[in-house]
Scaffold this active site. Structure first.
Site, PDB file in Angstrom:
ATOM      1  N   LEU A   1      49.833 -20.967  34.200  1.00  0.00           N
ATOM      2  CA  LEU A   1      50.560 -20.479  33.022  1.00  0.00           C
ATOM      3  C   LEU A   1      51.966 -20.072  33.450  1.00  0.00           C
ATOM      4  CD1 LEU A   1      50.572 -19.303  30.029  1.00  0.00           C
ATOM      5  CD2 LEU A   1      49.852 -17.148  31.045  1.00  0.00           C
TER       6      LEU A   1
ATOM      7  N   HIS B   1      54.898   2.050  24.363  1.00  0.00           N
ATOM      8  CA  HIS B   1      55.311   0.972  25.272  1.00  0.00           C
ATOM      9  C   HIS B   1      54.290   0.795  26.398  1.00  0.00           C
ATOM     10  CE1 HIS B   1      58.924   0.608  23.034  1.00  0.00           C
ATOM     11  NE2 HIS B   1      59.482   1.714  23.468  1.00  0.00           N
TER      12      HIS B   1
ATOM     13  N   ASP C   1      56.576  -6.269  18.648  1.00  0.00           N
ATOM     14  CA  ASP C   1      57.129  -5.171  17.850  1.00  0.00           C
ATOM     15  C   ASP C   1      56.019  -4.214  17.400  1.00  0.00           C
ATOM     16  OD1 ASP C   1      59.087  -3.759  16.625  1.00  0.00           O
ATOM     17  OD2 ASP C   1      59.407  -5.159  14.980  1.00  0.00           O
TER      18      ASP C   1
END
Ligand code: FPP
Length: 228
Positions: A113, A19, A2
């Site tokens: 990962l 973004h 956020d």
């Protein structure tokens, strides 16, 4: 993740610039997690509710996803990252959907990962789709059958959930899976969430006592003395 919009607005930039910077932070975060031995990273990139944003912002986020599919997958491949997209794909374009399938297939053999990107995801959507799938198959609804039908069945429940940007709410993320998760709230905006911020969150997590319903005294006792 956020705070992208505020990061951009404070710099008199369009929200999409936030973004884009957020994408750079995410790339860095994936690398840092790999280096720190974290086995699973799950991020909230686009919520079921984000369709309510202005059309140009929604389409910028779709473009960012499409661009990432083209650009980032070889990097993830080199870092041993197994990519999964989690969420309702049905409203996405055919091109993006095909790109998601391909990116998952290309990285499927990687083990270092596991990286889940929640896109058009909502915790309520996930619980609902799991229950509906079980009902359609005539299966009993139990905690185990629900776990197996959830969209994150391929990974264990999260240990730590980090929310940046100063808000202290879950916003429909991992409602089922976060039952015993530790929460960490950072006032940093996502584009500013760097190695130091990640390490602070991990150090904070390392101090927590996770009791999973037991008492502190039970945790201190040898395993053989604990109640089942
Ligand atoms: C929330 O911040 C962030 C998002 C809705 C988008 C997150 C996307 C990225 C980090 C880029 C990576 C994208 C993909 C496709 C992998 P906000 O815009 O609500 O920030 P604000 O609260 O400051 O307005």
């Amino acid at each position: 993740m956020d705070g992208n919009g505020r990061w951009a607005t404070r710099r008199y930039l369009p929200r999409v610039a936030g973004h884009k910077r957020g994408m750079d932070t995410l790339r860095n975060c994936v690398r840092l997690c790999g280096e720190r031995g974290i086995r699973v990273l799950t991020v909230f990139a686009f919520s079921s509710e984000n369709w309510k944003r202005p059309a140009d912002e929604v389409s910028s986020l779709m473009d960012l996803l499409a661009g990432a599919l083209g650009r980032e997958v070889s990097l993830l491949q080199a870092e041993g990252v197994q990519l999964h997209f989690v969420g309702d794909r049905s409203p996405l374009s055919d091109k993006i959907r095909a790109g998601l399938v391909q990116a998952e297939a290309v990285t499927a053999g990687n083990q270092r990962l596991i990286f889940n990107i929640c896109f058009n995801y909502g915790g309520r959507w996930d619980i609902t789709q799991a229950a509906a799938a079980l009902a359609a198959r005539g299966e009993a609804i139990t905690e185990a059958s629900m776990n197996a039908a959830m969209s994150l069945a391929h990974v264990p429940d999260p240990d730590l959930l980090i929310r940046t940007g100063g808000e202290r709410r879950l916003s429909n993320f991992l409602l089922w899976q976060a039952a015993y998760c530790e929460f960490y709230f950072s006032d940093k905006l996502w584009p500013e969430f760097d190695a130091q911020a990640l390490d602070e969150a991990l150090a904070d997590f390392a101090q927590r006592e996770r009791r999973f319903g037991r008492t502190s005294e039970q945790l201190a006792a040898p395993e053989s003395k604990r109640a089942a």
